[in-house]
Scaffold this motif. Structure first.
Motif, PDB file in Angstrom:
ATOM      1  N   TRP A  11      -7.200   2.287  -6.206  1.00 53.20           N
ATOM      2  CA  TRP A  11      -8.084   1.158  -5.913  1.00 53.20           C
ATOM      3  C   TRP A  11      -9.247   0.987  -6.895  1.00 53.20           C
ATOM      4  O   TRP A  11      -9.955  -0.002  -6.834  1.00 53.20           O
ATOM      5  CB  TRP A  11      -8.673   1.262  -4.488  1.00 53.20           C
ATOM      6  CG  TRP A  11      -7.673   1.618  -3.458  1.00 53.20           C
ATOM      7  CD1 TRP A  11      -6.536   0.915  -3.137  1.00 53.20           C
ATOM      8  CD2 TRP A  11      -7.683   2.760  -2.599  1.00 53.20           C
ATOM      9  NE1 TRP A  11      -5.842   1.555  -2.140  1.00 53.20           N
ATOM     10  CE2 TRP A  11      -6.524   2.686  -1.790  1.00 53.20           C
ATOM     11  CE3 TRP A  11      -8.553   3.827  -2.437  1.00 53.20           C
ATOM     12  CZ2 TRP A  11      -6.220   3.655  -0.838  1.00 53.20           C
ATOM     13  CZ3 TRP A  11      -8.254   4.791  -1.493  1.00 53.20           C
ATOM     14  CH2 TRP A  11      -7.101   4.700  -0.705  1.00 53.20           C
ATOM     15  N   PRO A 132      -7.143  -1.117   0.002  1.00 52.27           N
ATOM     16  CA  PRO A 132      -8.252  -0.157  -0.065  1.00 52.27           C
ATOM     17  C   PRO A 132      -8.696   0.293   1.323  1.00 52.27           C
ATOM     18  O   PRO A 132      -8.461  -0.391   2.333  1.00 52.27           O
ATOM     19  CB  PRO A 132      -9.369  -0.953  -0.754  1.00 52.27           C
ATOM     20  CG  PRO A 132      -8.675  -2.061  -1.460  1.00 52.27           C
ATOM     21  CD  PRO A 132      -7.479  -2.394  -0.618  1.00 52.27           C
ATOM     22  N   LEU A 133      -9.354   1.444   1.369  1.00 51.25           N
ATOM     23  CA  LEU A 133      -9.915   1.940   2.615  1.00 51.25           C
ATOM     24  C   LEU A 133     -11.074   1.053   3.071  1.00 51.25           C
ATOM     25  O   LEU A 133     -11.712   0.383   2.266  1.00 51.25           O
ATOM     26  CB  LEU A 133     -10.429   3.370   2.427  1.00 51.25           C
ATOM     27  CG  LEU A 133      -9.412   4.438   2.003  1.00 51.25           C
ATOM     28  CD1 LEU A 133     -10.110   5.786   1.880  1.00 51.25           C
ATOM     29  CD2 LEU A 133      -8.246   4.515   2.963  1.00 51.25           C
ATOM     30  N   THR A 134     -11.329   1.091   4.361  1.00 49.71           N
ATOM     31  CA  THR A 134     -12.512   0.436   4.907  1.00 49.71           C
ATOM     32  C   THR A 134     -13.695   1.399   4.836  1.00 49.71           C
ATOM     33  O   THR A 134     -13.520   2.608   4.619  1.00 49.71           O
ATOM     34  CB  THR A 134     -12.286   0.032   6.360  1.00 49.71           C
ATOM     35  OG1 THR A 134     -12.062   1.237   7.141  1.00 49.71           O
ATOM     36  CG2 THR A 134     -11.064  -0.880   6.487  1.00 49.71           C
ATOM     37  N   ALA A 135     -14.893   0.874   5.020  1.00 47.62           N
ATOM     38  CA  ALA A 135     -16.100   1.704   4.906  1.00 47.62           C
ATOM     39  C   ALA A 135     -16.047   2.909   5.839  1.00 47.62           C
ATOM     40  O   ALA A 135     -16.424   4.025   5.460  1.00 47.62           O
ATOM     41  CB  ALA A 135     -17.338   0.863   5.178  1.00 47.62           C
ATOM     42  N   GLU A 137     -13.643   4.669   6.799  1.00 49.38           N
ATOM     43  CA  GLU A 137     -12.704   5.709   6.380  1.00 49.38           C
ATOM     44  C   GLU A 137     -13.268   6.626   5.299  1.00 49.38           C
ATOM     45  O   GLU A 137     -12.643   7.623   4.939  1.00 49.38           O
ATOM     46  CB  GLU A 137     -11.404   5.061   5.904  1.00 49.38           C
ATOM     47  CG  GLU A 137     -10.626   4.401   7.035  1.00 49.38           C
ATOM     48  CD  GLU A 137      -9.424   3.630   6.568  1.00 49.38           C
ATOM     49  OE1 GLU A 137      -8.282   4.047   6.891  1.00 49.38           O
ATOM     50  OE2 GLU A 137      -9.611   2.599   5.888  1.00 49.38           O
ATOM     51  N   TYR A 138     -14.455   6.308   4.792  1.00 46.71           N
ATOM     52  CA  TYR A 138     -15.131   7.175   3.828  1.00 46.71           C
ATOM     53  C   TYR A 138     -16.114   8.145   4.504  1.00 46.71           C
ATOM     54  O   TYR A 138     -16.773   8.927   3.817  1.00 46.71           O
ATOM     55  CB  TYR A 138     -15.880   6.329   2.794  1.00 46.71           C
ATOM     56  CG  TYR A 138     -14.968   5.626   1.825  1.00 46.71           C
ATOM     57  CD1 TYR A 138     -14.501   6.267   0.681  1.00 46.71           C
ATOM     58  CD2 TYR A 138     -14.556   4.317   2.053  1.00 46.71           C
ATOM     59  CE1 TYR A 138     -13.654   5.626  -0.214  1.00 46.71           C
ATOM     60  CE2 TYR A 138     -13.711   3.669   1.166  1.00 46.71           C
ATOM     61  CZ  TYR A 138     -13.259   4.320   0.044  1.00 46.71           C
ATOM     62  OH  TYR A 138     -12.421   3.681  -0.846  1.00 46.71           O
ATOM     63  N   THR A 148     -20.926   4.178  -0.544  1.00 48.25           N
ATOM     64  CA  THR A 148     -19.729   3.688   0.131  1.00 48.25           C
ATOM     65  C   THR A 148     -19.549   2.193  -0.112  1.00 48.25           C
ATOM     66  O   THR A 148     -18.433   1.721  -0.389  1.00 48.25           O
ATOM     67  CB  THR A 148     -19.797   3.974   1.637  1.00 48.25           C
ATOM     68  OG1 THR A 148     -19.880   5.388   1.850  1.00 48.25           O
ATOM     69  CG2 THR A 148     -18.574   3.438   2.362  1.00 48.25           C
ATOM     70  N   VAL A 152     -16.238   0.351  -1.702  1.00 49.92           N
ATOM     71  CA  VAL A 152     -15.525  -0.670  -0.933  1.00 49.92           C
ATOM     72  C   VAL A 152     -15.600  -2.019  -1.636  1.00 49.92           C
ATOM     73  O   VAL A 152     -14.603  -2.749  -1.742  1.00 49.92           O
ATOM     74  CB  VAL A 152     -16.091  -0.757   0.491  1.00 49.92           C
ATOM     75  CG1 VAL A 152     -15.481  -1.930   1.250  1.00 49.92           C
ATOM     76  CG2 VAL A 152     -15.842   0.543   1.250  1.00 49.92           C
ATOM     77  N   GLY A 155     -13.353  -1.956  -4.911  1.00 47.50           N
ATOM     78  CA  GLY A 155     -11.951  -1.575  -4.822  1.00 47.50           C
ATOM     79  C   GLY A 155     -11.008  -2.769  -4.792  1.00 47.50           C
ATOM     80  O   GLY A 155     -11.344  -3.835  -4.272  1.00 47.50           O
TER      81      GLY A 155
END
Length: 233
Positions: A11, A132-135, A137-138, A148, A152, A155
């Motif tokens: 990402w 991409p991951l969501t916030a 997930e970090y 973060t 996000v 990405g």
């Protein structure tokens, strides 16, 4: 003068290294952060696994770089490991930052913690890309809210074919001079493939007490690790 070539994981593009570059340049080294095809400003470029290997090798050869420390983070360890053996005596050292490592004939998805089929299903559900991951997930990775938000916000969906295509190794990976950086908030020990490689004389292990994205959470510390790795090559 060492030439650092930095490749971020899924990402992410070259921009992910922005906080690391100044430390390396201040130490007098050449630095090049690379965006892989299909990501960031190159997100419209079709890409498979071997495309990413060619991206890396091609950039090093185009710039005629020597004394290269090739750095791969997360997913990028897969193409970086293949590229490292293909650039021959241009390589000084390869550094894997909390990453996967290539296994001949296997893909990134092959080693996915939920199983290959689970990752392939996600890719299929999102038109051939890994979202991409969501916030949220970090969480638990040592990142501030601002850090973060940068990840996000920057990405882009990752081209799925790069994750499912097989790696191609021409010789044992353990023959390369290598440093593996384990980020402890993402798990206390490297995976089985890395643990086996670390038994060899040419591989060293460095631990960082941070999460999976140290270029954001601990950029100066990561730069120091890279500089020390280059000095031991």
């Amino acid at each position: 003068m060492t030439q650092f070539v930095l490749v971020a994981g899924a990402w992410l593009g070259a921009w992910a290294w922005d906080d690391v570059l100044p430390e390396l340049r201040a130490a007098g080294h050449g630095v090049r952060a690379l965006t892989l095809s299909g990501l960031a400003e190159k997100q419209d470029v079709p890409a498979g696994q071997q495309t990413h290997v060619r991206d890396i090798v091609g950039e090093i050869e185009r710039l005629d770089l020597r004394d290269v420390v090739l750095v791969g983070h997360s997913y990028a360890g897969i193409p970086v490991g293949q590229a490292a053996e293909r650039i021959g005596d241009r390589l000084r050292r390869v550094v894997f930052v909390d990453s996967g490592v290539p296994v001949d004939g296997e893909s990134f998805a092959s080693g996915w913690w939920q199983g290959r089929e689970a990752l392939e299903a996600v890719i299929a559900e999102h038109d051939g890309r890994w979202p991409p991951l969501t916030a949220g997930e970090y969480a638990g990775q040592g990142l501030t809210e601002e850090q973060t938000a940068r990840i996000v916000g920057g990405g882009t969906p990752h081209p799925g074919a790069t994750l499912t295509g097989p790696a191609r190794l021409e010789r044992p990976l353990g023959e390369l001079p290598a440093t593996y950086v384990k980020c402890l908030l993402d798990g206390p020990e490297p995976g089985a493939a890395v643990a086996e490689l670390l038994k060899g004389e040419r591989w060293e292990l460095v631990r960082m007490d941070t999460g999976h994205w140290p270029m954001f959470s601990r950029p100066r510390e990561l730069a120091g690790v890279l500089l020390r790795s280059a000095a031991t090559a």
